[in-house]
Design a protein around this motif. Structure first.
Motif, short mmCIF file in Angstrom:
data_model
loop_
_atom_site.label_atom_id
_atom_site.label_comp_id
_atom_site.label_asym_id
_atom_site.label_seq_id
_atom_site.Cartn_x
_atom_site.Cartn_y
_atom_site.Cartn_z
N MET A 1 -111.83 -22.69 -33.73
CA MET A 1 -110.38 -22.73 -33.49
C MET A 1 -110.11 -22.31 -32.06
N ASN A 2 -109.19 -23.02 -31.41
CA ASN A 2 -108.71 -22.59 -30.10
C ASN A 2 -107.22 -22.91 -29.99
N ILE A 3 -106.56 -22.25 -29.07
CA ILE A 3 -105.14 -22.59 -28.83
C ILE A 3 -105.01 -23.05 -27.38
N ARG A 4 -104.05 -23.93 -27.17
CA ARG A 4 -103.85 -24.52 -25.84
C ARG A 4 -102.38 -24.90 -25.68
N ARG A 5 -102.02 -25.33 -24.45
CA ARG A 5 -100.64 -25.75 -24.21
C ARG A 5 -100.30 -26.97 -25.10
N VAL A 6 -99.03 -27.03 -25.50
CA VAL A 6 -98.55 -28.17 -26.30
C VAL A 6 -98.38 -29.38 -25.39
N VAL A 7 -98.84 -30.55 -25.84
CA VAL A 7 -98.57 -31.80 -25.12
C VAL A 7 -97.74 -32.71 -26.03
N GLN A 8 -97.04 -33.68 -25.41
CA GLN A 8 -96.14 -34.57 -26.17
C GLN A 8 -96.85 -35.24 -27.35
N ALA A 9 -98.12 -35.57 -27.17
CA ALA A 9 -98.87 -36.26 -28.23
C ALA A 9 -99.06 -35.40 -29.47
N ASP A 10 -98.84 -34.09 -29.36
CA ASP A 10 -98.96 -33.21 -30.53
C ASP A 10 -97.75 -33.34 -31.45
N GLN B 1 -108.51 -27.37 -34.16
CA GLN B 1 -109.71 -27.08 -34.94
C GLN B 1 -110.62 -28.30 -34.80
N ASP B 2 -111.80 -28.09 -34.24
CA ASP B 2 -112.75 -29.19 -34.02
C ASP B 2 -112.08 -30.38 -33.32
N GLY B 3 -111.23 -30.11 -32.34
CA GLY B 3 -110.58 -31.16 -31.56
C GLY B 3 -109.38 -31.80 -32.24
N ARG B 4 -109.04 -31.35 -33.45
CA ARG B 4 -107.87 -31.91 -34.15
C ARG B 4 -106.70 -30.94 -34.05
N VAL B 5 -105.48 -31.51 -34.07
CA VAL B 5 -104.29 -30.66 -34.00
C VAL B 5 -104.05 -30.06 -35.39
N ALA B 6 -104.30 -28.75 -35.51
CA ALA B 6 -104.17 -28.07 -36.80
C ALA B 6 -102.75 -27.55 -37.01
N GLY B 7 -102.00 -27.32 -35.93
CA GLY B 7 -100.64 -26.79 -36.06
C GLY B 7 -100.22 -26.10 -34.78
N TYR B 8 -99.27 -25.18 -34.90
CA TYR B 8 -98.80 -24.46 -33.72
C TYR B 8 -98.60 -23.00 -34.04
N VAL B 9 -98.59 -22.20 -32.97
CA VAL B 9 -98.27 -20.77 -33.08
C VAL B 9 -97.47 -20.43 -31.83
N GLY B 10 -96.48 -19.54 -31.99
CA GLY B 10 -95.69 -19.18 -30.82
C GLY B 10 -94.71 -18.08 -31.14
N CYS B 11 -93.84 -17.83 -30.17
CA CYS B 11 -92.78 -16.85 -30.41
C CYS B 11 -91.52 -17.27 -29.65
N PHE B 12 -90.39 -16.82 -30.15
CA PHE B 12 -89.09 -17.17 -29.59
C PHE B 12 -88.16 -15.99 -29.78
N HIS B 13 -87.00 -16.03 -29.12
CA HIS B 13 -86.02 -14.96 -29.29
C HIS B 13 -84.99 -15.32 -30.35
#
Ligand SMILES: CC(C)(COP(=O)(O)OP(=O)(O)OC[C@H]1O[C@@H](n2cnc3c(N)ncnc32)[C@H](O)[C@@H]1OP(=O)(O)O)[C@@H](O)C(=O)NCCC(=O)NCCS
Length: 149
Positions: free
Chosen positions: A1-10, A57-69
């Motif tokens: 598992m890794n996290i990265r910046r969101v791109v439009q294709a996600d 996860q293994d190069g596939r978009v598994a979802g998102y994680v983040g925070c907001f106000h």
């Protein structure tokens, strides 16, 4: 598992993940329809106060994680596609995100009916601070726990 910046294709993947009925039953928030979803994500990606990452996860978009106000307080959010549940991915992603995102305090609001998500925040060190009731997109009153890290 890794996290990265969101791109439009996600975004089309996130859209399909957030309309999943079982995910909505758990989280109790209710799906966004296409127009609302697109407007919501345009705002998210344009707002510098929101930190948001794609979970891979293994190069596939598994979802998102983040925070907001919300009401001036920082709050976490995360969502995984159903194919990725039950493998420790949300806990790993939230923990990785919280190592990057060091602003505190940071809150979590979780429907009482969502034991998997309760477990995720507790594994990441959040402590329960109270309870509340929110009205979801379907107009339903939902009991939730409040957590803080
Ligand atoms: C909730 C969600 C993020 C969990 O993701 P996940 O990757 O499956 O979570 P993890 O595998 O990291 O951890 C889940 C934990 O909950 C536990 N769990 C799962 N279902 C459970 C249940 N019904 N009762 C009690 N514990 C449960 C798992 O055993 C695991 O704990 P463990 O590591 O101690 O065994 C994912 O199901 C999801 O995105 N759901 C839809 C959207 C949502 O609910 N978002 C959160 C809104 S607050």
């Amino acid at each position: 598992m890794n996290i990265r910046r969101v791109v439009q294709a996600d975004l089309p993947v996130f859209f399909e993940q957030q309309i999943d009925p079982e995910g909505n039953r758990m989280s109790a928030v209710g799906p966004r329809q296409r127009g609302d979803f697109d407007a919501h994500w345009t705002k998210i990606l344009a707002d510098p106060s929101i930190a948001i990452r794609t979970i891979e996860q293994d190069g596939r978009v598994a979802g998102y994680v983040g925070c907001f106000h919300r009401d001036g307080r920082l709050e976490v959010m995360y969502w995984l596609g159903r194919a990725f549940w039950g493998q420790g991915i949300a806990s790993g992603a939230l923990s990785t995100f919280l190592a990057e995102e060091t602003r505190r305090p940071i809150l979590a609001r979780i429907a009482k009916r969502n034991p998997a998500s309760i477990r995720v925040v507790e594994k990441c060190g959040f402590k329960r601070t109270g309870e509340d009731i929110f009205t979801n997109r379907a107009g339903e009153s939902v009991e939730e726990y409040l957590y803080e890290l």
